[in-house]
Structure formats: C-alpha cells, structure tokens
Design an enzyme around this catalytic site. Structure first.
Site, short mmCIF file in Angstrom:
data_model
loop_
_atom_site.label_atom_id
_atom_site.label_comp_id
_atom_site.label_asym_id
_atom_site.label_seq_id
_atom_site.Cartn_x
_atom_site.Cartn_y
_atom_site.Cartn_z
N ASP A 343 31.57 108.59 30.99
CA ASP A 343 32.55 107.39 30.95
C ASP A 343 31.49 106.26 30.17
O ASP A 343 30.16 106.46 30.48
CB ASP A 343 32.66 106.89 32.40
CG ASP A 343 33.15 105.64 32.53
OD1 ASP A 343 34.27 105.52 32.21
OD2 ASP A 343 32.67 104.67 32.95
N GLU A 379 33.46 109.57 26.20
CA GLU A 379 34.43 108.41 25.82
C GLU A 379 33.43 107.53 24.96
O GLU A 379 32.80 106.48 25.58
CB GLU A 379 34.78 107.64 27.16
CG GLU A 379 35.42 106.36 26.93
CD GLU A 379 35.99 105.82 28.33
OE1 GLU A 379 37.17 105.32 28.55
OE2 GLU A 379 34.97 105.54 29.23
#
Length: 701
Positions: A343, A379
């Site tokens: 993330d 990401e």
C-alpha cells in the site's frame, strides 16, 4: 506470582516460544529500563525488568512461559516531545514483533500521552484499556504444503476482503463467516477455481485498529489500512484470539494452496495506527519514537505525513527497515504466503524527501534470498510530492497500473481519448515498463479495486454517493471516469439495463484479454453494487459485503468464459512484449506478431490514430510467440482478431485478408447475452460490430 528470569538472547526480536519457555526481546535505543508485563486470565499484571541489553535490544528468557501467555511492555526513558521522545512507563505497549494480539482498544483517555482538556502529560495507566500481545506456538502441521509458484503470465488475481467475501455466503456455516476459515471453506475455493483465479489478494490482515472517530459515528474501519501489528493476523477475522488466529490463518493458506491458489497480502508498511502528535501511544511511539517515525526536522514533536494518516514509517533507520524485512520474511517462511501488495509503496521509497528508486528498502528487498523470490506488487503512489510513480519501480517489482484503469474506463465511456494509449495499455504498457527491462507482467491490470466503484457501479453512476460515510459526501474520488448509461443509479428501463450489462462485459473482456496480469475485484463477476459508494472504507455492512443471494449469473458465466480463453491461450498472456516484426508461420507468407487494423481491414497509419476515434481492431499472431514454456518447448497458439467498438452506432469491420487466416470463428461477443454461436466467417468478409461492443474471433483450423 514468581517467575524465573534468565538472560535469554537478543535475537530474534519479539516473543519466541521453544516448547520449554519463551524468549522476549525488544529494541529501544532511548530506553533507560524496560519491563515485561505478564497478564493472567483475570487481568492481573506481573512486571519483570528485562535484565540484559545488547546493541539496544533488551531481552530475557522465561522458562515455563507457554503459548497463549498475554504480555506487553513498559518503557522508561525520556519524555520530551519537542526532541522526538515520548517514553512513558504508564502506557502499556504492544510488542512490535507480536505474532498475535488479543483484544481491542477501548479508547479511554489513558491510551493517549496527554490529557484532552489541558494538553498536559497524561500519566494514567493504560493497561486495562489496551489489547495484549500473545505468545504463540510455532508448531503447525503443514502436511505436504507447497507454494503454487504460478508464473506471473499465468496469474489471475482476485482482490478480496476476508469478511466481505464470506459474510453472507449461504453454504458457509454462520460461525465461519467473516473468518480465515470462511475463506478456506470449499464453497469459496470452488468459486475461485471455477472462475479461473490463481491468486487471492487479501486486503489488510495485519492486526489493525478500529478508529475511535469512526466508532463514535457507528462505523468501523472495514478496509483495515490502520496497522498496529506487522506480524499478527487480525484477530477479528478468527474464531479464537488467544493465539489460535495464527493456526487458523495457516489452515486457510494450506487449503488455498491445495487448490493451487496463491495467497498475496495487501500490506501497510507506510504508517501505523498511532497517528500524529495527537494520536494514541500504543507501541512504537512509546518504545522509540524517532527510530520508527519520520519527524519534522526542525520541530520533532510533529510527524511527516505522506500517507494522509498522520505519520509515515521512517524507512531511513535500520530498526524500521529491519522490522519491515523481518515481517515480510516471517509471512513467507512461517505463514507460507506467496507475495505482497504494498500500500502507498512510494512512501517506502522516500529515503530522503523525494521518491528514490535506489532507496535502502529496495536494496534490502532485492538482495534478500526469501523476499526477492515472491510476488512483489507496488501501489506506485502516495500523496506526497512526486508520489505518482507508475512505471518507475525497480525490475523485480510489478505495479498496479493506474494508467491502465483510467484509459480503459475512458475508452468504454466514449471519451475522446487517444486510442493509441488504449492500444498500449491492452498490450502490456511497453511505454511504462520496457525501458527498465521489465516484461508485460510488470503491469497489474485492473479496472476496479476496493478503492472506488465496483464494475456495476462504474456503469450505473456518474457521481459518488458516499452519504452513509458521514462526511457530507466530501470523501472519496470525485473524478471516477464512470458513465451511468443515461440514468443515475437504479432503474427499471430495460434498454439502460441491457447497455449496462454489455458495458460490464466489455470491461471484463478487456481486462482478461489484455497483456499483463489481470486483477478482478471480488464480486465484480457477480454484479456486486455498493449503491454508488466509492469509498467503503468505513462500511462494514451489507453495503460492502458480497450479496451471494443476488448474483448476475450471466455475468458470472461470461467472466468464466473469457478467463478460460485467457488460460487456454498464451497469445493473451505473453511473457514478452510484441515487437511488430514478421513471424514465419508454418505455411504461407510471414505475418507480423501484432497488427493494428482499421475497420476497413487496412493496417493503421499515423492518421488513423486519431484522438476522436472510437474503434480499432488488432490481430494477434499465436504461431510465433518466440517464447518457450516451462519445459523449454516452443509456444505455438492460435491467432486471434479483436474488434473494439466504443461508438454509439454499429460499425462494419472488414476482416483481414487470407494471409492472416483463411477463416475466423466468433468466440466472444459482448453484445450477446447468451454464449455466442460458433459461426465461421471468411477472410475479407465484413462483420458488423454492435454499438459499444467487443468481438473476439479465433482463426479457424
């Protein structure tokens, strides 16, 4: 109670049970004294001073301490926020290396380092209001478990939420719904295997915190991007929280592996749940604040924040880097997971202020013999300056391709976007990845993900509808590149419903037949809706859970069809980029490996790549992929012709001449509700493609 205390070892960090007792070790450079706190079933506390310190690791071995023992730490040291120090022995602290955590935070004022009304230092004891770390047993019968090790080019990823996937499934017993055991249930595994899924990407399962601000609104942190324990499986997803959540998680992984499905974890190493200077003191903040967090250089009471959560983990220090690497290795070696999706990965690359491809974090990952061998998915953005880094991660990494998502959405909603970019995205995004020596599989292709609309809502709403989140509909992305097909939200209009169904099939077909690695959001194959909510982070309810009683069976069967087409034909999952050069077929004249064609059946020239164009066709030559399979044998496949019509009117497409193929069979037509008839058409024939439709033809034998 009286407990024996031996010196123990400084390694490994955390609580390590060996069958006879437990070794405890915790790092803190600023500590002057550390107490280990043991808790019995009634919550009574015994404090034991850790007697040894080596290289700032405080440690002891306690014979007789068994798995299931609850514990925490108290750290004595400087409390000077202006200098970045926040030690306070009145705060019970979670072990950063805890492999299981029992209980939740009740948000009593004592868990904060200051009093709400005065801002003065808060010396109230927090132990009664804190979850506890738990000693776990490392022993587990893995049987014959082996990682599937599915090559990237054969991987189909399914992004899922443990609870959202299982909470309403009628075949899962109620006591297993919302748990790791629910994910391992045969009903879920059968659905995944029938769908052609090879990897499940679980949204955060590291122990996370339920935010007080959300709970006061009657909401919950559903997504879980608020980690407090990087080694502990989240206890709310388990039937028991006395350390057995570790066993249950391992059982889930073992069951998925038996079905040939890899387990990828969505991990949040960019920040923790302790927030900014106003946040609680739960673990890292009270142990060694400046070692674990990035602080503002000229005023260290404040935290640098490139994540939008209040703090950023300090990946410039050896301790934070060790924590991350130890956590990654633990999940691979002890929990048998197969990869990670990072993330806001750009934050991990911020060795200084800018995003740095050569940061220490990447160096450690690349040289690590364990972590470097699993799937690594970034990401590739955060909210800091220069944080959007799609295409810029190092060679070992794959990336969520945000440009693929945006381009495919724009194409199918009829925007005057470049069809040249659409062509690049569906053929692996060579413009993003080829320069760094990466292959098409560096692109994790997705149209939807947990953050944003579902595919159903993407074709049903022009605007977000997040009123249920309690933020005045101001949260969530406003520019969704969506199209409601004429009516906002639910409708009974049969024409609009048919168009929406067709658009859903267009997105699924484009995703599954693009070069790269497809990622499907859980429930998209079923027509799942969140009723226009594009930011369901706080909605732990039927709004975000899959409704297994309301399934679009036609879309499910279509998804299975195109996924099987991808699985059966390596033409759609090439390991190398197209090169545009001729390929010698078994018979006949040489034809290039890829050819972009106009609707008139002619090779496209520069003038044909018009920004206002809404249609194009592509020929994919499967006869000379110039690859070898895992056995070293040449890959030979059928040839395919794909026609994309995003226009609101039908378009006649002239099929390519006979040197490409003598005849073609229609295998996919998104304008057809039912499975298409295998009609054979000849080379050079004209085929009418319906408005907003995709047609796939396979060269007839």
């Amino acid at each position: 109670m009286t407990t024996q205390v031996w010196p123990g070892s400084a390694y490994p960090l955390g609580a390590t049970y060996d069958g006879t007792g437990t070794n405890f070790a915790i790092y803190s450079e600023v500590a002057e004294k550390i107490e280990l706190c043991l808790f019995d079933e009634a919550g009574n506390e015994e404090r034991i001073r850790l007697p040894e310190m080596d290289a700032y690791v405080w440690h002891a071995f306690l014979p007789g301490i068994q798995a299931g023992q609850r514990y925490g730490f108290r750290v004595y040291g400087p409390h000077d926020p202006a200098q970045g120090h926040r030690c306070n022995p009145n705060k019970l602290l979670l072990d950063p290396y805890a492999k299981a955590i029992d209980g939740q935070i009740d948000w009593d004022e004592s868990v904060f380092g200051y009093h709400f009304e005065t801002g003065d230092k808060n010396d109230d004891d927090s132990a009664a209001h804190m979850p506890k770390s738990v000693v776990v047993s490392p022993f587990f019968d893995w049987g014959m478990d082996r990682p599937p090790r599915t090559p990237y080019n054969k991987t189909v990823i399914y992004e899922a939420h443990v609870k959202g996937l299982t909470m309403t499934h009628p075949r899962i017993p109620e006591e297993l719904r919302g748990t790791y055991a629910g994910v391992a249930h045969p009903a879920v595994i059968e659905h995944l295997t029938d769908l052609g899924i090879t990897a499940i990407e679980l949204m955060p399962v590291h122990q996370f915190v339920q935010d007080d601000t959300l709970q006061q609104k009657g909401l919950r942190n559903y997504w879980g991007y608020n980690t407090i324990g990087f080694f502990a499986p989240h206890n709310e997803y388990a039937q028991a929280t006395d350390g057995q959540q570790v066993q249950e998680f391992k059982g889930m992984v073992r069951a998925l592996h038996e079905a040939g499905i890899e387990v990828i974890l969505d991990v949040v190493y960019n920040h923790t749940a302790e927030g900014n200077h106003m946040g609680p003191t739960l673990s890292f903040k009270g142990i060694d604040n400046s070692a674990y967090y990035r602080l503002v250089e000229d005023d260290k009471q404040y935290y640098m924040d490139t994540t939008g959560t209040g703090n950023s983990l300090n990946v410039r220090t050896p301790q934070s880097l060790q924590l991350i690497m130890d956590s990654l290795r633990y999940w691979v070696t002890e929990m048998h997971v197969d990869g990670f999706r990072f993330d806001l990965a750009s934050t991990l690359a911020r060795q200084f202020h800018e995003v740095d491809r050569l940061s220490a974090f990447f160096d450690l990952v690349h040289q690590d013999p364990i972590v470097s061998q699993v799937k690594l998915i970034a990401e590739p953005w955060d909210i800091g300056d220069g944080g959007y880094q799609v295409g810029n991660f190092p060679a070992l990494w794959t990336e969520w391709n945000g440009k693929y998502r945006d381009t495919v959405r724009d194409f199918w909603r009829g925007e005057d976007a470049s069809i040249g970019e659409f062509a690049s995205r569906i053929t692996g995004s060579a413009d993003l990845y080829q320069h760094s020596g990466r292959r098409p599989v560096a692109s994790i292709n997705f149209v939807t993900a947990h953050d944003g609309f579902t595919i159903n809502d993407l074709v049903s709403y022009n605007e977000k509808h997040n009123e249920a989140n309690g933020e005045g509909n101001n949260d969530g992305e406003s520019h969704n590149r969506s199209w409601n097909c004429g009516v906002e939200g639910e409708t009974d209009d049969p024409e609009i419903l048919a168009l929406r169904a067709q658009q859903r099939r267009n997105f699924i077909a484009t995703l599954m037949l693009s070069q790269g690695v497809p990622m499907l959001l859980h429930g998209d194959e079923l027509g799942r809706t969140q009723r226009g909510n594009n930011n369901g982070y706080c909605q732990d309810s039927e709004l975000t859970w899959i409704d297994w009683e309301d399934v679009d069976e036609g879309l499910l069967e279509f998804t299975k069809l195109v996924t099987k087409l991808r699985t059966d034909h390596p033409t759609f999952r090439r390991r190398r980029f197209f090169h545009g050069r001729p390929v010698r077929r078994a018979e006949g004249d040489p034809v290039q490996d890829i050819a972009w064609l106009t609707a008139a059946g002619e090779l496209m020239d520069d003038d044909d790549w018009d920004a206002g164009a809404k249609a194009l066709a592509v020929y994919l030559n499967g006869h000379g992929i110039r690859e070898t399979d895992e056995r070293g044998e040449d890959v030979v496949d059928d040839c395919f012709y794909l026609a994309f019509n995003a226009h609101h009117e039908p378009i006649d497409f002239v099929l390519p001449p006979s040197e490409y193929a003598e005849g073609w069979t229609v295998v996919v037509d998104t304008a057809e509700l039912d499975e298409v008839e295998p009609v054979v058409v000849k080379a050079g024939d004209t085929l009418t493609i319906a408005p907003r439709a995709t047609v796939v033809l396979q060269a007839a034998p």
